[in-house]
Design a protein around this motif. Structure first.
Motif, PDB file in Angstrom:
ATOM      1  N   SER A  38       9.398  -9.730  14.828  1.00  0.00           N
ATOM      2  CA  SER A  38       9.186  -8.808  15.169  1.00  0.00           C
ATOM      3  C   SER A  38       9.399  -8.191  16.558  1.00  0.00           C
ATOM      4  O   SER A  38       8.895  -8.491  17.461  1.00  0.00           O
ATOM      5  N   VAL A  39      10.701  -7.645  17.233  1.00  0.00           N
ATOM      6  CA  VAL A  39      10.939  -7.746  18.571  1.00  0.00           C
ATOM      7  C   VAL A  39      10.913  -6.457  18.429  1.00  0.00           C
ATOM      8  O   VAL A  39      11.579  -5.098  17.443  1.00  0.00           O
ATOM      9  N   ASP A  40      10.885  -5.740  19.331  1.00  0.00           N
ATOM     10  CA  ASP A  40      10.268  -4.565  19.726  1.00  0.00           C
ATOM     11  C   ASP A  40       9.802  -3.762  18.590  1.00  0.00           C
ATOM     12  O   ASP A  40      10.682  -2.552  17.588  1.00  0.00           O
ATOM     13  N   GLU A  41       8.331  -4.220  17.688  1.00  0.00           N
ATOM     14  CA  GLU A  41       8.122  -2.639  16.939  1.00  0.00           C
ATOM     15  C   GLU A  41       8.112  -1.537  17.109  1.00  0.00           C
ATOM     16  O   GLU A  41       6.860  -1.110  18.610  1.00  0.00           O
ATOM     17  N   LYS A  42       7.733  -0.867  16.310  1.00  0.00           N
ATOM     18  CA  LYS A  42       7.775   0.500  16.296  1.00  0.00           C
ATOM     19  C   LYS A  42       6.477   1.303  15.458  1.00  0.00           C
ATOM     20  O   LYS A  42       6.632   0.345  14.267  1.00  0.00           O
ATOM     21  N   LYS A  43       6.039   2.007  15.717  1.00  0.00           N
ATOM     22  CA  LYS A  43       5.257   2.739  14.807  1.00  0.00           C
ATOM     23  C   LYS A  43       5.478   4.163  14.589  1.00  0.00           C
ATOM     24  O   LYS A  43       5.581   4.973  15.591  1.00  0.00           O
ATOM     25  N   ILE A  44       5.440   4.407  13.395  1.00  0.00           N
ATOM     26  CA  ILE A  44       5.200   5.941  12.731  1.00  0.00           C
ATOM     27  C   ILE A  44       4.066   6.492  12.322  1.00  0.00           C
ATOM     28  O   ILE A  44       4.473   5.782  10.950  1.00  0.00           O
ATOM     29  N   THR A  45       4.209   6.849  12.473  1.00  0.00           N
ATOM     30  CA  THR A  45       2.433   8.052  11.898  1.00  0.00           C
ATOM     31  C   THR A  45       2.981   8.786  10.717  1.00  0.00           C
ATOM     32  O   THR A  45       3.540  10.448  11.443  1.00  0.00           O
ATOM     33  N   ILE A  46       2.504   9.124   9.884  1.00  0.00           N
ATOM     34  CA  ILE A  46       3.460  10.026   8.621  1.00  0.00           C
ATOM     35  C   ILE A  46       1.654  10.373   8.484  1.00  0.00           C
ATOM     36  O   ILE A  46       0.689  10.227   7.363  1.00  0.00           O
ATOM     37  N   LEU A  47       1.466  12.212   8.082  1.00  0.00           N
ATOM     38  CA  LEU A  47       0.292  12.895   8.235  1.00  0.00           C
ATOM     39  C   LEU A  47       1.155  13.377   6.500  1.00  0.00           C
ATOM     40  O   LEU A  47       2.763  14.513   6.914  1.00  0.00           O
ATOM     41  N   HIS A  48       0.247  13.811   6.422  1.00  0.00           N
ATOM     42  CA  HIS A  48       1.192  14.655   5.145  1.00  0.00           C
ATOM     43  C   HIS A  48      -0.120  15.473   3.928  1.00  0.00           C
ATOM     44  O   HIS A  48      -1.182  14.948   3.810  1.00  0.00           O
ATOM     45  N   THR A  49       0.443  16.270   3.513  1.00  0.00           N
ATOM     46  CA  THR A  49      -0.542  16.965   2.558  1.00  0.00           C
ATOM     47  C   THR A  49       0.111  17.595   1.152  1.00  0.00           C
ATOM     48  O   THR A  49       1.520  18.194   1.091  1.00  0.00           O
ATOM     49  N   ASN A  50      -0.511  17.821  -0.345  1.00  0.00           N
ATOM     50  CA  ASN A  50       1.306  17.978  -1.105  1.00  0.00           C
ATOM     51  C   ASN A  50      -0.368  19.785  -1.704  1.00  0.00           C
ATOM     52  O   ASN A  50      -1.482  19.485  -1.985  1.00  0.00           O
TER      53      ASN A  50
END
Length: 313
Positions: A38-50
């Motif tokens: 858990s060093v330098d944790e990154k967060k990516i937020t993915i929004l999506h539709t279909n």
């Protein structure tokens, strides 16, 4: 009429921002995905539709199943609010943008692409209904799309879309390298041959094995996402490709964002891949009623998602 409608939608976005701001979307408490500390944790937020199927307006108040739900303006407002809260956001679509309301019949997809561009979609894949006006009809609307399309198992080499629809695209967010590829359903028997012409369909699972190997080993991607228009789980026809089958028979996909089967999932689900690691699958039904959200966390020794639910629009 297009300009007036878009102006109307943008005004509604401003009106609806405060409503979206009052809702909590993130839930933490991770699901471990791989042994990746858990060093330098990154967060990516993915929004999506279909499978939005040209639904620009909300359902009417007297609709028997979805009263007052959905609508491009409301979705735009929610997306805008999340972008203010999160710094690493990707907005994706898993196909069937076209066909379903008079907007498509009248404008041929122009309005859908313009509105998605205003929302700043990053990438989409093609669904079977995106061929409904033929390759020429799809191609004619591309100037209105300020985002790209990916499909790895449709070979467009002898068509108008050759070199336009790429197999994959790579994004970098906060030094996290994200590879995204697309997969489409078999067109024969589903789409008029005159509409897809010489497009060649290749087995999506075999294609996925090859392309994820390339994304992982050659492109050195930290996160691999599939935009799939295969359907969630073909239980009645288990030999057919599906999102579940794709997850179980491959080894390098982290997230599958699905479409085609109009499967309403309350939140992402987890399946084991061919080497026993977890794959996240999510799909948000159809008609723009829900907006998918996956908060994906990466550190030097693990990947996991927050246990948030999909967002009702």
């Amino acid at each position: 009429r297009i300009i007036c409608l878009i102006q109307f939608i943008m005004k509604r976005r401003t009106f609806l921002k405060n409503t979206a701001a009052s809702t909590t979307f993130i839930g933490l408490g991770g699901i471990s995905l791989s042994s990746f500390s858990s060093v330098d944790e990154k967060k990516i937020t993915i929004l999506h539709t279909n499978d939005v199927h040209s639904h620009i307006d909300p359902f009417p108040a007297d609709h028997p199943r979805n009263p007052n739900m959905g609508g491009a303006a409301r979705r735009a407002s929610i997306i805008e609010q999340i972008r203010r809260e999160e710094k690493n956001v990707l907005l994706l679509d898993a196909g069937d943008i076209f066909q379903g309301t008079p907007y498509f019949n009248y404008y041929g997809g122009e309005l859908e692409f313009k509105i998605m561009s205003m929302m700043q979609y990053d990438l989409a894949t093609m669904g079977n209904h995106d061929f409904d006006n033929g390759l020429e009809g799809f191609y004619a609307q591309l100037p209105h799309a300020k985002f790209e399309f990916v499909s790895a198992n449709y070979d467009f080499k002898n068509t108008l879309l050759d070199s336009i629809v790429k197999p994959y695209k790579i994004f970098t967010k906060d030094s996290v390298k994200i590879g995204i590829f697309g997969l489409g359903v078999e067109l024969e028997g589903l789409v008029d041959k005159r509409n897809y012409k010489e497009t060649i369909y290749n087995n999506p699972i075999e294609v996925a094995k090859d392309i994820t190997k390339k994304l992982k080993e050659e492109e050195k991607c930290d996160l691999i996402i599939c935009l799939s228009h295969l359907g969630f789980n073909n239980k009645n026809e288990p030999e057919k490709p599906s999102d579940v089958k794709l997850a179980q028979e491959t080894k390098d996909i982290d997230i599958i964002i699905g479409g085609h089967s109009h499967t309403f999932l309350d939140k992402p689900v987890i399946y084991k891949n061919s080497v026993g690691k977890n794959v996240v699958i999510n799909q948000v039904g159809a008609y723009g009623i829900n907006l998918g959200r996956i908060d994906f966390y990466l550190s030097s020794d693990k990947k996991y998602i927050g246990q948030e639910k999909n967002i009702v629009v």
